[in-house]
Design an enzyme around this catalytic site. Structure first.
Site, PDB file in Angstrom:
ATOM      1  N   GLU A 121       0.858  -1.192   0.000  1.00  0.00           N
ATOM      2  CA  GLU A 121       0.000   0.000   0.000  1.00  0.00           C
ATOM      3  C   GLU A 121       0.886   1.231   0.000  1.00  0.00           C
ATOM      4  OE1 GLU A 121      -3.464   0.806  -0.303  1.00  0.00           O
ATOM      5  OE2 GLU A 121      -2.450   2.740  -0.428  1.00  0.00           O
ATOM      6  N   GLY A 157      -6.641   0.700   4.267  1.00  0.00           N
ATOM      7  CA  GLY A 157      -8.098   0.885   4.160  1.00  0.00           C
ATOM      8  C   GLY A 157      -8.568   1.447   2.829  1.00  0.00           C
ATOM      9  N   GLY A 158      -7.627   1.946   2.000  1.00  0.00           N
ATOM     10  CA  GLY A 158      -7.991   2.369   0.643  1.00  0.00           C
ATOM     11  C   GLY A 158      -8.878   3.601   0.598  1.00  0.00           C
ATOM     12  N   LYS A 187     -19.755   8.953   5.537  1.00  0.00           N
ATOM     13  CA  LYS A 187     -20.831   8.588   6.475  1.00  0.00           C
ATOM     14  C   LYS A 187     -20.699   9.335   7.797  1.00  0.00           C
ATOM     15  CE  LYS A 187     -21.828   7.036   3.358  1.00  0.00           C
ATOM     16  NZ  LYS A 187     -21.276   6.734   2.016  1.00  0.00           N
ATOM     17  N   GLY A 218     -25.319  11.283  -8.991  1.00  0.00           N
ATOM     18  CA  GLY A 218     -25.162   9.882  -8.582  1.00  0.00           C
ATOM     19  C   GLY A 218     -24.927   9.778  -7.088  1.00  0.00           C
ATOM     20  N   GLY A 229     -22.587  12.708  -5.556  1.00  0.00           N
ATOM     21  CA  GLY A 229     -23.212  14.021  -5.665  1.00  0.00           C
ATOM     22  C   GLY A 229     -24.356  14.186  -4.687  1.00  0.00           C
ATOM     23  N   HIS A 249     -18.486  -3.374  -0.438  1.00  0.00           N
ATOM     24  CA  HIS A 249     -18.866  -4.742  -0.056  1.00  0.00           C
ATOM     25  C   HIS A 249     -18.729  -5.710  -1.213  1.00  0.00           C
ATOM     26  CE1 HIS A 249     -22.296  -2.064  -0.737  1.00  0.00           C
ATOM     27  NE2 HIS A 249     -22.866  -3.062  -1.393  1.00  0.00           N
ATOM     28  N   HIS A 275     -42.950  -5.937  16.198  1.00  0.00           N
ATOM     29  CA  HIS A 275     -43.792  -4.740  16.127  1.00  0.00           C
ATOM     30  C   HIS A 275     -43.474  -3.817  17.289  1.00  0.00           C
ATOM     31  CE1 HIS A 275     -47.229  -2.200  15.378  1.00  0.00           C
ATOM     32  NE2 HIS A 275     -47.497  -2.253  16.676  1.00  0.00           N
TER      33      HIS A 275
HETATM   34  P1  FAD Z   1      -9.663   1.131  -3.080  1.00  0.00           P
HETATM   35  O1  FAD Z   1     -10.450   1.264  -1.839  1.00  0.00           O
HETATM   36  O2  FAD Z   1      -9.642   2.266  -4.027  1.00  0.00           O
HETATM   37  O3  FAD Z   1      -8.186   0.778  -2.629  1.00  0.00           O
HETATM   38  C1  FAD Z   1      -7.133   0.673  -3.518  1.00  0.00           C
HETATM   39  C2  FAD Z   1      -5.849   0.981  -2.792  1.00  0.00           C
HETATM   40  O4  FAD Z   1      -4.764   0.635  -3.650  1.00  0.00           O
HETATM   41  C3  FAD Z   1      -5.643   2.461  -2.450  1.00  0.00           C
HETATM   42  O5  FAD Z   1      -5.414   2.608  -1.073  1.00  0.00           O
HETATM   43  C4  FAD Z   1      -4.441   2.886  -3.269  1.00  0.00           C
HETATM   44  O6  FAD Z   1      -3.605   3.803  -2.572  1.00  0.00           O
HETATM   45  C5  FAD Z   1      -3.722   1.562  -3.446  1.00  0.00           C
HETATM   46  N1  FAD Z   1      -2.852   1.511  -4.617  1.00  0.00           N
HETATM   47  C6  FAD Z   1      -3.154   1.820  -5.903  1.00  0.00           C
HETATM   48  N2  FAD Z   1      -2.103   1.593  -6.707  1.00  0.00           N
HETATM   49  C7  FAD Z   1      -1.112   1.140  -5.906  1.00  0.00           C
HETATM   50  C8  FAD Z   1       0.215   0.721  -6.152  1.00  0.00           C
HETATM   51  N3  FAD Z   1       0.743   0.707  -7.380  1.00  0.00           N
HETATM   52  N4  FAD Z   1       0.953   0.324  -5.099  1.00  0.00           N
HETATM   53  C9  FAD Z   1       0.446   0.327  -3.838  1.00  0.00           C
HETATM   54  N5  FAD Z   1      -0.808   0.684  -3.550  1.00  0.00           N
HETATM   55  C10 FAD Z   1      -1.572   1.090  -4.578  1.00  0.00           C
HETATM   56  N6  FAD Z   1     -18.808   2.113  -1.364  1.00  0.00           N
HETATM   57  C11 FAD Z   1     -19.737   1.535  -0.574  1.00  0.00           C
HETATM   58  O7  FAD Z   1     -19.960   0.323  -0.691  1.00  0.00           O
HETATM   59  N7  FAD Z   1     -20.418   2.249   0.375  1.00  0.00           N
HETATM   60  C12 FAD Z   1     -20.219   3.571   0.547  1.00  0.00           C
HETATM   61  O8  FAD Z   1     -20.852   4.186   1.412  1.00  0.00           O
HETATM   62  C13 FAD Z   1     -19.272   4.223  -0.284  1.00  0.00           C
HETATM   63  N8  FAD Z   1     -19.038   5.541  -0.152  1.00  0.00           N
HETATM   64  C14 FAD Z   1     -18.095   6.144  -0.947  1.00  0.00           C
HETATM   65  C15 FAD Z   1     -17.893   7.513  -0.808  1.00  0.00           C
HETATM   66  C16 FAD Z   1     -16.962   8.154  -1.601  1.00  0.00           C
HETATM   67  C17 FAD Z   1     -16.733   9.632  -1.423  1.00  0.00           C
HETATM   68  C18 FAD Z   1     -16.185   7.400  -2.538  1.00  0.00           C
HETATM   69  C19 FAD Z   1     -15.134   8.070  -3.375  1.00  0.00           C
HETATM   70  C20 FAD Z   1     -16.392   6.043  -2.694  1.00  0.00           C
HETATM   71  C21 FAD Z   1     -17.362   5.404  -1.898  1.00  0.00           C
HETATM   72  N9  FAD Z   1     -17.618   4.034  -2.029  1.00  0.00           N
HETATM   73  C22 FAD Z   1     -18.571   3.444  -1.242  1.00  0.00           C
HETATM   74  C23 FAD Z   1     -16.895   3.203  -3.007  1.00  0.00           C
HETATM   75  C24 FAD Z   1     -15.778   2.418  -2.304  1.00  0.00           C
HETATM   76  O9  FAD Z   1     -14.919   3.339  -1.667  1.00  0.00           O
HETATM   77  C25 FAD Z   1     -15.012   1.581  -3.316  1.00  0.00           C
HETATM   78  O10 FAD Z   1     -15.902   0.744  -4.020  1.00  0.00           O
HETATM   79  C26 FAD Z   1     -13.987   0.710  -2.601  1.00  0.00           C
HETATM   80  O11 FAD Z   1     -13.085   1.479  -1.869  1.00  0.00           O
HETATM   81  C27 FAD Z   1     -13.223  -0.159  -3.610  1.00  0.00           C
HETATM   82  O12 FAD Z   1     -12.297  -0.944  -2.931  1.00  0.00           O
HETATM   83  P2  FAD Z   1     -10.961  -1.444  -3.635  1.00  0.00           P
HETATM   84  O13 FAD Z   1     -10.276  -2.271  -2.599  1.00  0.00           O
HETATM   85  O14 FAD Z   1     -11.266  -2.055  -4.932  1.00  0.00           O
HETATM   86  O15 FAD Z   1     -10.121  -0.131  -3.944  1.00  0.00           O
HETATM   87  P1  NAI Z   2     -22.127   7.657 -10.181  1.00  0.00           P
HETATM   88  O1  NAI Z   2     -21.852   6.749 -11.307  1.00  0.00           O
HETATM   89  O2  NAI Z   2     -22.902   7.167  -9.020  1.00  0.00           O
HETATM   90  O3  NAI Z   2     -22.897   8.943 -10.705  1.00  0.00           O
HETATM   91  C1  NAI Z   2     -22.380   9.758 -11.698  1.00  0.00           C
HETATM   92  C2  NAI Z   2     -23.515  10.574 -12.290  1.00  0.00           C
HETATM   93  O4  NAI Z   2     -22.942  11.569 -13.103  1.00  0.00           O
HETATM   94  C3  NAI Z   2     -24.461   9.756 -13.156  1.00  0.00           C
HETATM   95  O5  NAI Z   2     -25.781  10.031 -12.785  1.00  0.00           O
HETATM   96  C4  NAI Z   2     -24.126  10.227 -14.574  1.00  0.00           C
HETATM   97  O6  NAI Z   2     -25.240  10.179 -15.431  1.00  0.00           O
HETATM   98  C5  NAI Z   2     -23.693  11.645 -14.311  1.00  0.00           C
HETATM   99  N1  NAI Z   2     -22.790  12.210 -15.325  1.00  0.00           N
HETATM  100  C6  NAI Z   2     -21.806  11.590 -16.020  1.00  0.00           C
HETATM  101  N2  NAI Z   2     -21.172  12.469 -16.826  1.00  0.00           N
HETATM  102  C7  NAI Z   2     -21.762  13.676 -16.616  1.00  0.00           C
HETATM  103  C8  NAI Z   2     -21.546  14.973 -17.130  1.00  0.00           C
HETATM  104  N3  NAI Z   2     -20.584  15.215 -18.010  1.00  0.00           N
HETATM  105  N4  NAI Z   2     -22.326  15.979 -16.681  1.00  0.00           N
HETATM  106  C9  NAI Z   2     -23.312  15.760 -15.764  1.00  0.00           C
HETATM  107  N5  NAI Z   2     -23.561  14.533 -15.235  1.00  0.00           N
HETATM  108  C10 NAI Z   2     -22.795  13.518 -15.658  1.00  0.00           C
HETATM  109  O7  NAI Z   2     -20.687   8.226  -9.757  1.00  0.00           O
HETATM  110  P2  NAI Z   2     -20.197   9.013  -8.469  1.00  0.00           P
HETATM  111  O8  NAI Z   2     -21.326   9.667  -7.771  1.00  0.00           O
HETATM  112  O9  NAI Z   2     -19.044   9.828  -8.923  1.00  0.00           O
HETATM  113  O10 NAI Z   2     -19.657   7.854  -7.544  1.00  0.00           O
HETATM  114  C11 NAI Z   2     -18.707   6.925  -8.041  1.00  0.00           C
HETATM  115  C12 NAI Z   2     -18.985   5.567  -7.481  1.00  0.00           C
HETATM  116  O11 NAI Z   2     -18.576   5.489  -6.120  1.00  0.00           O
HETATM  117  C13 NAI Z   2     -20.465   5.213  -7.447  1.00  0.00           C
HETATM  118  O12 NAI Z   2     -20.907   4.706  -8.684  1.00  0.00           O
HETATM  119  C14 NAI Z   2     -20.504   4.165  -6.406  1.00  0.00           C
HETATM  120  O13 NAI Z   2     -20.160   2.938  -6.991  1.00  0.00           O
HETATM  121  C15 NAI Z   2     -19.410   4.597  -5.437  1.00  0.00           C
HETATM  122  N6  NAI Z   2     -20.026   5.259  -4.270  1.00  0.00           N
HETATM  123  C16 NAI Z   2     -20.865   4.537  -3.481  1.00  0.00           C
HETATM  124  C17 NAI Z   2     -21.488   5.110  -2.409  1.00  0.00           C
HETATM  125  C18 NAI Z   2     -22.406   4.279  -1.592  1.00  0.00           C
HETATM  126  O14 NAI Z   2     -22.383   3.065  -1.746  1.00  0.00           O
HETATM  127  N7  NAI Z   2     -23.211   4.864  -0.714  1.00  0.00           N
HETATM  128  C19 NAI Z   2     -21.273   6.509  -2.052  1.00  0.00           C
HETATM  129  C20 NAI Z   2     -20.365   7.184  -2.953  1.00  0.00           C
HETATM  130  C21 NAI Z   2     -19.769   6.560  -4.002  1.00  0.00           C
END
Ligand code: FAD
Ligand code: NAI
Length: 464
Positions: free
Chosen positions: A34, A40-41, A52, A179, A182, A320, A443
């Protein structure tokens, strides 16, 4: 040559760290690379967990300001201490990432600190050292998709990372993309006092969502004060001394207009992160969207001994989903029968009300010509929701017309993200709507709305 391992995982997000822990539990010698200073990514550092934390804190603020008086609780003047709110978010993140470090130690997973690179199949380079391994797991996750013409500086034009760190509440926040990110972060800053406008390219929010739920979601957020510009694209951004002026155009073409913002959040999706990994040199094939190509359900890339999971491969970008894949792959590597049921992965938008969904939408069932039944139940008819004062929303269950098997469920309402777990279990067990309807539910609970929707599939809801 440095130390050798059975498995080296590159990336310690929910996919990678869970894969590493499960593989170690199964007796394999495991390292996880990492490059971030903490484990934790995206999820734990700048994604799920900090967002959250802010959603929770901002909802408390909103309740204190606007909702408690209705319950007979008068709190007087309510003031926002944004510095404290952001500090608390930092504390929550810190506790979580340290927790993963503890779990690595407990399970004897070696953390190789630095940027990992595939030197060749069976060899990973980190900080100039080369480590040998039987298996390499790519779990490098994803990054925000940039929008041409809208340059991110993480201060005035931000991605989610900057959007979790704003030093003051913007007067007007324009969110590009209706999405997950946003709507969650838009909700946070709206609750804290910002005017929020969401600009979305398509004609609906969260396009993957069941349409009926999507429409209600837009109405509810609209009632809360969020403004929407659907079927609209942003074609440029001009930064000035007093914020940003965006150029908007109708998605299908037409005259442009301008929109002023104090802060702009770009949230138009995420893309796989594969830069600098040496994948092309190692012969690992990517798909047309730049994701690592894997054999469905097996996680094998085009090169034997190199595997991939999580956001960097196809499928929903959810923590998940990445975790399930991490566990399944670790079990496959240990000679077991790991499996992910992609038909039963819930998705939750953690706004208030929450929106949760699993399985197929009504539109998807129609498109594939599946005969189905629908059962719906509104929270206005649920005693617990009334007692809470949270009656916006409904539960919708879709079941096979012939067999009654549950095919999907879509919920907008209080704690929808928790309620959907009941349907996830039902779907894992291949349950019918009748099975859910005949299960005794406590309930008064919100879950009774799920039971009633299951009864409604057969036209026999009791409380409506
Ligand atoms: P990541 O979590 O992106 O982890 C990848 C890791 O790899 C990173 O730490 C990075 O530094 C490391 N890495 C990359 N390249 C290298 C390299 N060459 N060498 C060493 N390390 C490297 N998902 C949900 O299910 N529920 C949510 O509520 C939710 N909320 C979100 C809110 C936001 C603002 C964002 C941006 C995402 C959210 N997501 C949510 C999406 C979720 O974070 C991702 O789906 C998830 O983290 C993906 O896990 P991953 O292990 O594939 O990758
Ligand atoms: P998203 O895919 O959820 O939403 C992106 C939105 O942007 C879509 O509605 C799309 O139609 C719109 N869009 C695309 N191009 C556009 C443009 N040029 N102008 C205006 N609108 C445009 O992506 P988002 O919100 O960036 O999140 C990325 C991913 O992270 C999610 O798809 C989700 O997998 C994950 N995530 C999950 C969360 C959760 O589980 N609660 C919370 C936050 C992120």
């Amino acid at each position: 040559m440095a130390e050798s391992f059975d498995v080296i995982v590159i990336g310690a997000g929910p996919g990678g760290y869970v894969c590493a822990i499960r593989a170690a539990q199964l007796g394999l010698k495991v390292a996880c690379v990492e490059k971030r200073a903490t484990l934790g990514g995206t999820c734990l550092n700048v994604g799920c967990i900090p967002s959250k934390a802010l959603l929770q804190s901002s909802e408390h603020f909103e309740e204190a300001k606007h909702k408690l008086a209705e319950h007979g609780v008068n709190v007087g003047q309510v003031a926002l201490d944004l510095k404290r709110m952001l500090a608390r978010k930092g504390e929550v993140v810190s506790a979580n990432v340290k927790g993963i470090e503890f779990l690595f130690k407990k399970n004897k997973v070696t953390w190789l600190k630095g940027e990992g690179r595939v030197a060749s199949p069976g060899k990973v380079q980190v900080n100039g050292e080369t480590y040998e391994t039987k298996h390499i797991v790519i779990a490098t996750g994803s990054e925000s998709i940039p929008l041409p013409g809208v340059e991110v500086d993480e201060k005035v034009v931000v991605t989610s990372t900057g959007g979790l760190e704003l030093e003051s509440v913007p007067g007007h926040l324009v969110v590009i993309g209706g999405g997950y990110i946003g709507l969650e972060l838009g909700s946070v800053w709206r609750r804290l006092g910002a005017e929020v406008t969401v600009v979305e390219f398509l004609d609906r929010l969260v396009p993957s969502m069941d349409n009926e739920v999507g429409q209600m979601f837009q109405r509810v957020l609209g009632k809360q004060g969020v403004k929407f510009k659907l079927k609209t694209k942003v074609t440029g951004a001009r930064k000035g001394n007093d914020g940003v002026t965006l150029t908007l155009e109708p998605a299908q073409g037409g005259p442009a207009e301008e929109l002023k913002a104090d802060v702009v959040l770009v949230a138009i999706g995420r893309r796989a992160w594969t830069d600098g990994l040496g994948l092309a040199e190692a012969g690992v094939a990517l798909d047309e969207r730049g994701r690592v190509k894997v054999k469905p359900g097996e996680f094998a890339t085009s090169v034997p001994g190199i595997w991939a999971i999580g956001d960097v491969i196809e499928g929903p970008m959810l923590a998940h989903k990445a975790e399930e894949e991490g566990v399944a792959l670790a079990e496959l590597l240990a000679g077991q029968h790991g499996h992910v049921n992609y038909g039963a992965i819930p998705g939750v938008v953690y706004t208030w009300p929450e929106v949760a969904s699993i399985g197929e939408t009504e539109e998807q069932l129609k498109a594939r010509g599946q005969a189905y039944k629908v059962g719906k139940f509104p929270f206005t008819a649920n005693g617990r929701a009334r007692a809470m004062g949270d009656t916006d929303g409904f539960v919708k269950i879709l079941a096979d017309k012939a067999t009654d098997r549950v095919l999907g469920a879509h919920i907008i309402g209080p704690d929808a993200g928790t309620l959907i777990a009941e349907i996830a279990i039902a779907m894992e067990f291949g349950a019918s709507a009748e099975d859910v309807a005949r299960t005794c539910h406590a309930h008064p609970s919100l879950n009774e709305a799920v039971k009633e929707a299951a009864l409604a599939v057969d036209g026999r809801a009791l409380h409506i």
